[in-house]
Design an enzyme around this catalytic site. Structure first.
Site, PDB file in Angstrom:
ATOM      1  N   LYS A  33     -16.059  -6.642   6.353  1.00 17.37           N
ATOM      2  CA  LYS A  33     -15.664  -5.261   6.049  1.00 17.37           C
ATOM      3  C   LYS A  33     -14.632  -5.255   4.913  1.00 17.37           C
ATOM      4  O   LYS A  33     -14.049  -6.304   4.605  1.00 17.37           O
ATOM      5  CB  LYS A  33     -15.081  -4.612   7.316  1.00 17.37           C
ATOM      6  CG  LYS A  33     -13.842  -5.311   7.865  1.00 17.37           C
ATOM      7  CD  LYS A  33     -13.531  -4.892   9.305  1.00 17.37           C
ATOM      8  CE  LYS A  33     -12.295  -5.613   9.815  1.00 17.37           C
ATOM      9  NZ  LYS A  33     -12.082  -5.401  11.260  1.00 17.37           N
ATOM     10  N   ARG A 128      -9.132   1.889  21.031  1.00 18.26           N
ATOM     11  CA  ARG A 128      -9.444   2.191  19.638  1.00 18.26           C
ATOM     12  C   ARG A 128     -10.884   2.687  19.551  1.00 18.26           C
ATOM     13  O   ARG A 128     -11.123   3.835  19.286  1.00 18.26           O
ATOM     14  CB  ARG A 128      -9.202   0.955  18.765  1.00 18.26           C
ATOM     15  CG  ARG A 128      -9.177   1.256  17.290  1.00 18.26           C
ATOM     16  CD  ARG A 128      -8.807   0.060  16.441  1.00 18.26           C
ATOM     17  NE  ARG A 128      -9.807  -1.015  16.472  1.00 18.26           N
ATOM     18  CZ  ARG A 128      -9.802  -2.044  15.647  1.00 18.26           C
ATOM     19  NH1 ARG A 128      -8.856  -2.177  14.741  1.00 18.26           N
ATOM     20  NH2 ARG A 128     -10.736  -2.986  15.724  1.00 18.26           N
ATOM     21  N   TYR A 242      13.818  -0.840 -12.802  1.00 21.04           N
ATOM     22  CA  TYR A 242      14.124   0.540 -12.399  1.00 21.04           C
ATOM     23  C   TYR A 242      15.288   0.581 -11.419  1.00 21.04           C
ATOM     24  O   TYR A 242      15.391  -0.255 -10.519  1.00 21.04           O
ATOM     25  CB  TYR A 242      12.909   1.162 -11.701  1.00 21.04           C
ATOM     26  CG  TYR A 242      11.804   1.585 -12.625  1.00 21.04           C
ATOM     27  CD1 TYR A 242      12.016   2.520 -13.631  1.00 21.04           C
ATOM     28  CD2 TYR A 242      10.523   1.065 -12.458  1.00 21.04           C
ATOM     29  CE1 TYR A 242      10.969   2.917 -14.461  1.00 21.04           C
ATOM     30  CE2 TYR A 242       9.473   1.463 -13.275  1.00 21.04           C
ATOM     31  CZ  TYR A 242       9.709   2.389 -14.279  1.00 21.04           C
ATOM     32  OH  TYR A 242       8.678   2.779 -15.085  1.00 21.04           O
ATOM     33  N   MET A 290       4.896  -0.746 -11.328  1.00 15.95           N
ATOM     34  CA  MET A 290       3.456  -0.586 -11.115  1.00 15.95           C
ATOM     35  C   MET A 290       2.664  -1.767 -11.666  1.00 15.95           C
ATOM     36  O   MET A 290       1.737  -2.257 -11.035  1.00 15.95           O
ATOM     37  CB  MET A 290       2.980   0.717 -11.780  1.00 15.95           C
ATOM     38  CG  MET A 290       1.541   1.062 -11.478  1.00 15.95           C
ATOM     39  SD  MET A 290       0.973   2.534 -12.350  1.00 15.95           S
ATOM     40  CE  MET A 290       1.979   3.808 -11.627  1.00 15.95           C
TER      41      MET A 290
HETATM   42  C1  LIG Z   1     -11.855  -6.622  11.881  1.00 15.52           C
HETATM   43  C2  LIG Z   1     -12.529  -6.916  13.167  1.00 15.52           C
HETATM   44  C3  LIG Z   1     -12.893  -8.237  13.493  1.00 15.52           C
HETATM   45  C4  LIG Z   1     -12.436  -9.432  12.695  1.00 15.52           C
HETATM   46  O1  LIG Z   1     -11.093  -9.675  13.050  1.00 15.52           O
HETATM   47  P1  LIG Z   1     -10.243 -10.882  12.446  1.00 15.52           P
HETATM   48  O2  LIG Z   1      -8.942 -10.779  13.167  1.00 15.52           O
HETATM   49  O3  LIG Z   1     -10.109 -10.605  11.000  1.00 15.52           O
HETATM   50  O4  LIG Z   1     -10.969 -12.135  12.731  1.00 15.52           O
HETATM   51  C5  LIG Z   1     -13.673  -8.426  14.608  1.00 15.52           C
HETATM   52  N1  LIG Z   1     -14.028  -7.390  15.411  1.00 15.52           N
HETATM   53  C6  LIG Z   1     -13.652  -6.113  15.157  1.00 15.52           C
HETATM   54  C7  LIG Z   1     -14.074  -5.031  16.060  1.00 15.52           C
HETATM   55  C8  LIG Z   1     -12.882  -5.841  14.031  1.00 15.52           C
HETATM   56  O5  LIG Z   1     -12.504  -4.577  13.788  1.00 15.52           O
END
Ligand SMILES: *Cc1c(COP(=O)(O)O)cnc(C)c1O
Length: 343
Positions: A33, A128, A242, A290
């Site tokens: 992802k 979640r 800055y 930046m």
């Molecule tokens: C992002 C995610 C993972 C991978 O997690 P890592 O800690 O990066 O190995 C696996 N399962 C779900 C549901 C996630 O959201």
């Protein structure tokens, strides 16, 4: 050239996948992802597929559709957010497998795409995504009748091996999935390290592939080298950057390097951050801008042409520590201006 170089070690990436695969008493998938945690989906995903990964995970359907174009037919592409309104065409055309999170998603899915593969996501305490116990009980028989590809849940505290939440979620997951004839998945990187009790049929590592904690034995994957644009002498009492937040207490040599918070070098890390030239550490001075950062290079025998922010002298997680954050955020914040080199 003022472009900083982000180099991504594909051999290390693939080796990390193999190491986790060797540890896992289960199929090892790959979580890609957010553009493969900022490292570039188009390069990372095919390398992992060649290494042997057959199941990929993304957060949303659009990412899945992009991944399908990259990988072609064959690998399974699972979508954590499930089947959202508006996703139907993408899920069908890109042959994505949504991890359904609720009765509502289940209804949308079976009505709009009858017979199309899906998985199920259960909540075991993280609150979640996924179905809670009551919802799952109500749906369970109906859902299992349609042969889901996977039943998964996610651990909230797997990066802390001693956290009591781990065993609690494991127990809940077992209770919720006892006796079902569907492959099960609970562990991301942290869960793999907790041991084989947590592995079930499929593990889903992300950060460990990319060289981050909690996989302490990971091979580092990323290096970031930032060019020095200019070096100047700064007299006692003069300031840098800055807001005049840094004042020279002794005669200093200050390098201005070509990256900043627009490139993911988080502004808040300024006061704690350092870079390296060879084995020598050099501190950031003044506020991170930046596109530029001041670095105190006083006393270096040679004027550096580039400075290393991430690499063999300091890990992604060390850099994360400068900003009181985690390696995941550093990687996924890496900006679009770097020249990415895959080695
Ligand atoms: C992002 C995610 C993972 C991978 O997690 P890592 O800690 O990066 O190995 C696996 N399962 C779900 C549901 C996630 O959201």
């Amino acid at each position: 050239m003022a472009t900083a170089i982000l180099s991504i070690d594909m051999t290390a990436l693939v080796e990390n996948w193999h190491s986790l695969n060797t540890m896992a008493q289960a199929e090892t998938g790959a979580v890609v992802k957010a553009d493969a945690y900022g490292l570039g989906l188009a390069k990372v995903a095919p390398a992992l597929a060649r290494a042997g990964a057959r199941s990929f995970f993304v957060a949303m359907a659009e990412e899945g559709a992009e991944l399908r174009k990259i990988l072609g037919e064959g690998p399974q592409i699972n979508v954590f957010s499930g089947h959202m309104p508006g996703d139907t065409a993408l899920i069908r055309e890109a042959q994505l497998t949504p991890m359904l999170n609720s009765v509502d998603q289940m209804l949308v899915h079976v009505e709009s795409l009858p017979g199309h593969p899906f998985g199920l996501q259960l909540d075991t305490g993280m609150n979640r995504l996924g179905m809670e116990d009551a919802e799952w009980r109500a749906l369970r028989d109906l859902a299992l009748d349609q042969s889901p590809t996977l039943v998964m849940s996610h651990l909230a505290c797997a990066d802390e091996a001693d956290h009591e939440m781990n065993a609690r979620q494991l127990q809940t997951f077992r209770e919720m999935t006892e006796g079902i004839d569907v492959p099960r998945s609970l562990a991301a990187t942290g869960g793999i390290l907790l041991g084989s009790d947590y592995h079930f049929d499929m593990v889903r590592p992300g950060i460990g592939l990319y060289g981050g904690l909690p996989f302490v034995d990971a091979r580092p994957v990323v290096e970031l080298h930032i060019p020095v644009i200019q070096i100047r002498d700064v007299a006692v009492g003069e300031t840098v950057g800055y807001g005049n937040t840094w004042v020279a207490r002794s005669p200093s040599r200050i390098a201005t390097i070509s990256a900043g918070y627009a490139d993911g070098v988080i502004r808040g890390m300024g006061p704690k951050a350092q870079l390296h030239t060879g084995a020598s550490a050099v501190p950031v001075v003044g506020r991170i801008s930046m596109d530029m950062i001041g670095v105190d290079v006083t006393g270096l025998a040679e004027e550096p042409e580039t400075l290393e922010l991430i690499g063999s002298h300091q890990s992604v997680d060390t850099v994360a520590g400068f900003a009181d954050t985690i390696g995941y955020e550093i990687l996924t914040s890496l900006g679009g201006r770097y020249k990415r080199i895959y080695v």
